[in-house]
Design an enzyme around this catalytic site. Structure first.
Site, PDB file in Angstrom:
ATOM      1  N   LYS A 107       0.864  -1.185   0.000  1.00 12.94           N
ATOM      2  CA  LYS A 107       0.000   0.000   0.000  1.00 12.94           C
ATOM      3  C   LYS A 107       0.896   1.229   0.000  1.00 12.94           C
ATOM      4  O   LYS A 107       2.037   1.157   0.465  1.00 12.94           O
ATOM      5  CB  LYS A 107      -0.894   0.028   1.255  1.00 12.94           C
ATOM      6  CG  LYS A 107      -2.165   0.809   1.073  1.00 12.94           C
ATOM      7  CD  LYS A 107      -3.197   0.004   0.316  1.00 12.94           C
ATOM      8  CE  LYS A 107      -4.467   0.756   0.083  1.00 12.94           C
ATOM      9  NZ  LYS A 107      -5.511  -0.127  -0.456  1.00 12.94           N
TER      10      LYS A 107
HETATM   11  P1  NAD Z   1     -13.075   7.400  -3.012  1.00 12.72           P
HETATM   12  O1  NAD Z   1     -12.094   8.447  -2.652  1.00 12.72           O
HETATM   13  O2  NAD Z   1     -13.452   7.222  -4.424  1.00 12.72           O
HETATM   14  O3  NAD Z   1     -14.438   7.608  -2.169  1.00 12.72           O
HETATM   15  C1  NAD Z   1     -14.473   7.727  -0.787  1.00 12.72           C
HETATM   16  C2  NAD Z   1     -15.875   8.183  -0.393  1.00 12.72           C
HETATM   17  O4  NAD Z   1     -15.963   8.206   1.036  1.00 12.72           O
HETATM   18  C3  NAD Z   1     -16.225   9.598  -0.866  1.00 12.72           C
HETATM   19  O5  NAD Z   1     -17.589   9.628  -1.244  1.00 12.72           O
HETATM   20  C4  NAD Z   1     -16.007  10.445   0.396  1.00 12.72           C
HETATM   21  O6  NAD Z   1     -16.790  11.618   0.374  1.00 12.72           O
HETATM   22  C5  NAD Z   1     -16.483   9.476   1.450  1.00 12.72           C
HETATM   23  N1  NAD Z   1     -15.949   9.779   2.783  1.00 12.72           N
HETATM   24  C6  NAD Z   1     -14.707  10.174   3.110  1.00 12.72           C
HETATM   25  N2  NAD Z   1     -14.613  10.364   4.449  1.00 12.72           N
HETATM   26  C7  NAD Z   1     -15.819  10.052   4.956  1.00 12.72           C
HETATM   27  C8  NAD Z   1     -16.359  10.045   6.257  1.00 12.72           C
HETATM   28  N3  NAD Z   1     -15.623  10.402   7.321  1.00 12.72           N
HETATM   29  N4  NAD Z   1     -17.644   9.669   6.395  1.00 12.72           N
HETATM   30  C9  NAD Z   1     -18.379   9.305   5.338  1.00 12.72           C
HETATM   31  N5  NAD Z   1     -17.939   9.301   4.079  1.00 12.72           N
HETATM   32  C10 NAD Z   1     -16.668   9.672   3.899  1.00 12.72           C
HETATM   33  O7  NAD Z   1     -12.484   6.027  -2.390  1.00 12.72           O
HETATM   34  P2  NAD Z   1     -12.811   4.536  -2.838  1.00 12.72           P
HETATM   35  O8  NAD Z   1     -11.789   4.116  -3.819  1.00 12.72           O
HETATM   36  O9  NAD Z   1     -14.265   4.412  -3.132  1.00 12.72           O
HETATM   37  O10 NAD Z   1     -12.462   3.751  -1.488  1.00 12.72           O
HETATM   38  C11 NAD Z   1     -13.398   3.646  -0.417  1.00 12.72           C
HETATM   39  C12 NAD Z   1     -12.956   2.518   0.517  1.00 12.72           C
HETATM   40  O11 NAD Z   1     -12.875   1.300  -0.236  1.00 12.72           O
HETATM   41  C13 NAD Z   1     -11.567   2.687   1.128  1.00 12.72           C
HETATM   42  O12 NAD Z   1     -11.579   2.094   2.413  1.00 12.72           O
HETATM   43  C14 NAD Z   1     -10.674   1.896   0.213  1.00 12.72           C
HETATM   44  O13 NAD Z   1      -9.480   1.469   0.831  1.00 12.72           O
HETATM   45  C15 NAD Z   1     -11.589   0.734  -0.109  1.00 12.72           C
HETATM   46  N6  NAD Z   1     -11.248   0.015  -1.334  1.00 12.72           N
HETATM   47  C16 NAD Z   1     -11.200   0.656  -2.542  1.00 12.72           C
HETATM   48  C17 NAD Z   1     -10.908  -0.083  -3.680  1.00 12.72           C
HETATM   49  C18 NAD Z   1     -10.906   0.551  -5.059  1.00 12.72           C
HETATM   50  O14 NAD Z   1     -10.771  -0.192  -6.050  1.00 12.72           O
HETATM   51  N7  NAD Z   1     -11.077   1.854  -5.202  1.00 12.72           N
HETATM   52  C19 NAD Z   1     -10.647  -1.447  -3.591  1.00 12.72           C
HETATM   53  C20 NAD Z   1     -10.722  -2.066  -2.346  1.00 12.72           C
HETATM   54  C21 NAD Z   1     -11.030  -1.323  -1.228  1.00 12.72           C
END
Ligand code: NAD
Length: 418
Positions: A107
């Site tokens: 990461k």
């Molecule tokens: P992103 O940046 O696209 O979206 C994050 C979302 O969470 C946004 O809508 C933001 O406004 C919201 N957010 C941020 N802080 C917040 C809070 N305190 N309360 C409520 N909402 C909040 O990120 P993403 O890629 O969608 O990732 C989201 C989660 O999924 C993370 O934990 C990430 O590690 C995990 N993840 C992502 C992927 C991927 O392919 N993008 C894969 C596996 C896991």
């Protein structure tokens, strides 16, 4: 190492210790797997648009590479720190092993608010960060992907910076790239599609009908928005979604296509679309619904709110959304948990497809990708469920133990160098 001692790292290690204890893992391996294999902290000086130089701190942690190159996203968020990155890298190791991908976990991240930078500043910061990471990266060594605050555009800059250093195009150095430079169809929606695949399996297992299913989703970024769209397309009622500023609720189901068009295409803030009633993130987590999907950041479900959850299934789209104390409370309430390393593995699975396609210089169609993703997710779900029933343990412990066991086998077969 005191720099690692943060709540997220403590959570990852506590989960690991529990699983290692339950499976009687070799003590020497336990000590090794508790800590990252390699961590790099870099200073990232960036000339800002006003001519000043600002120095950001960047990280890349490789947790394990016994089964192949390390793989994991890059996060741009003000709270990024070494402990959080190390925890996320450890979870990536178990996630890749659970899904049977030939990868270890990694990461990376930069402590920055990407929204506060101009496009040019973001590009300069990304390129300098990638250049600092150069000795660690490579299709056979370590392959980044998008995570919170990063996207295909950021991956393209990293791919270009790496390619400029070696003198030729190296598409396989990152995944989640634009299609024009070797990206894969289906990568952007992959994590959300994967969350939906395993949720549908859980609904079947619990004999619940998708048409009577209500869904609440915290986070409306990559994972949350695609989960919402695909759940809606499958016939479920998505009753609530939220972003960092708060959420929207509609008991009869939100108009997800309209919401996506207003927020993604027209850039309207979620709560200003007036497509539902405003609710807070805390209220969203406590809604009476069939499926709750935390898809924002870690440690959202804690001992303080876990007792108030009213969902039947908790599908962890985010990494580490549930603290250790909350986990016990949620289990005791009889909520069916689809743990993060299983629920959100669709992203790394399609990243793996992208890396394979880049290596072969041969690209698959969208149906191939969706079908293969669904096959891998469904079989990982059923293997985990069977393991959990056979060993009388939780879905989380079953997923962790399966992943850790594969990594332990790789270490034992390879032996200790020198
Ligand atoms: P992103 O940046 O696209 O979206 C994050 C979302 O969470 C946004 O809508 C933001 O406004 C919201 N957010 C941020 N802080 C917040 C809070 N305190 N309360 C409520 N909402 C909040 O990120 P993403 O890629 O969608 O990732 C989201 C989660 O999924 C993370 O934990 C990430 O590690 C995990 N993840 C992502 C992927 C991927 O392919 N993008 C894969 C596996 C896991």
């Amino acid at each position: 190492m005191h720099e690692l001692d943060t709540p997220t790292f403590r959570l990852a290690v506590a989960q690991f210790d529990q699983a290692a204890e339950a499976m009687g893992l070799d003590d020497n391996l336990r000590e090794r797997l508790k800590l990252p294999q390699r961590s790099l902290v870099v200073s990232v000086p960036v000339r800002m648009d006003d001519g000043q130089v600002e120095v950001f701190t960047g990280y890349r942690v490789q947790h394990d590479s016994s089964r192949g190159p390390s793989k994991g996203g890059i996060r741009y968020h003000p709270n990024v720190n070494l402990g959080e990155v190390a925890a996320l890298a450890m979870w990536m190791t178990w996630k890749c092993a659970l899904a049977d991908l030939p990868y270890g976990g990694a990461k990376g991240g930069v402590a920055v608010d990407p929204k506060a930078l101009s496009r040019a500043e973001l590009q300069r910061m990304t390129r300098r960060y990638a250049a600092e990471l150069f000795p660690l990266l490579g299709p056979e060594k370590d392959v980044p992907a998008p995570d919170v605050g990063t996207d295909a555009r950021v991956m393209a800059w990293i791919m270009d910076t790496y390619s400029q250093q070696v003198g030729y195009a190296v598409p396989g150095v990152v995944t989640g790239k634009p299609l024009s430079i070797g990206g894969s169809l289906g990568r952007e929606e992959a994590t959300g599609r994967g969350v939906v695949s395993v949720t549908l399996e859980a609904l079947r297992h619990l004999k619940l009908d998708i048409r009577n299913t209500t869904v609440a989703i915290q986070g409306f970024g990559n994972v949350g928005s695609h989960t919402a769209r695909i759940m809606h397309e499958c016939g479920a009622r998505v009753v609530a979604v939220s972003d960092v500023r708060g959420g929207l609720y509609k008991s009869t189901g939100l108009d997800i296509p309209e919401l996506l068009s207003r927020t993604k295409m027209k850039g309207q803030p979620l709560q200003e679309t007036k497509l539902g009633d405003r609710i807070s993130n805390e209220e969203l987590l406590q809604l009476d619904c069939t499926v709750l999907v935390p898809a924002a950041l870690s440690e959202q479900i804690t001992q303080h709110n876990a007792g108030k959850l009213r969902c039947r299934i908790l599908a962890e789209g985010a990494n580490g959304p549930t603290t250790l104390e909350a986990d016990r409370i949620v289990e005791d309430k009889g909520i069916f948990i689809i743990p993060d390393i299983l629920a959100n593995s669709g992203g790394v699975i399609v990243s793996y497809f992208e890396w394979v396609q880049d290596a072969q210089r041969f690209f698959w169609n969208a149906a191939d990708i969706q079908n293969r993703l669904c096959d891998l997710m469904t079989s990982a779900f059923h293997r985990t469920l069977e393991f959990s029933v056979a060993k009388r343990t939780s879905m989380r412990m079953a997923a962790l133990m399966s992943g850790i066991d594969k990594v332990a086998q790789a270490h034992l077969h390879r032996g200790l160098y020198p």
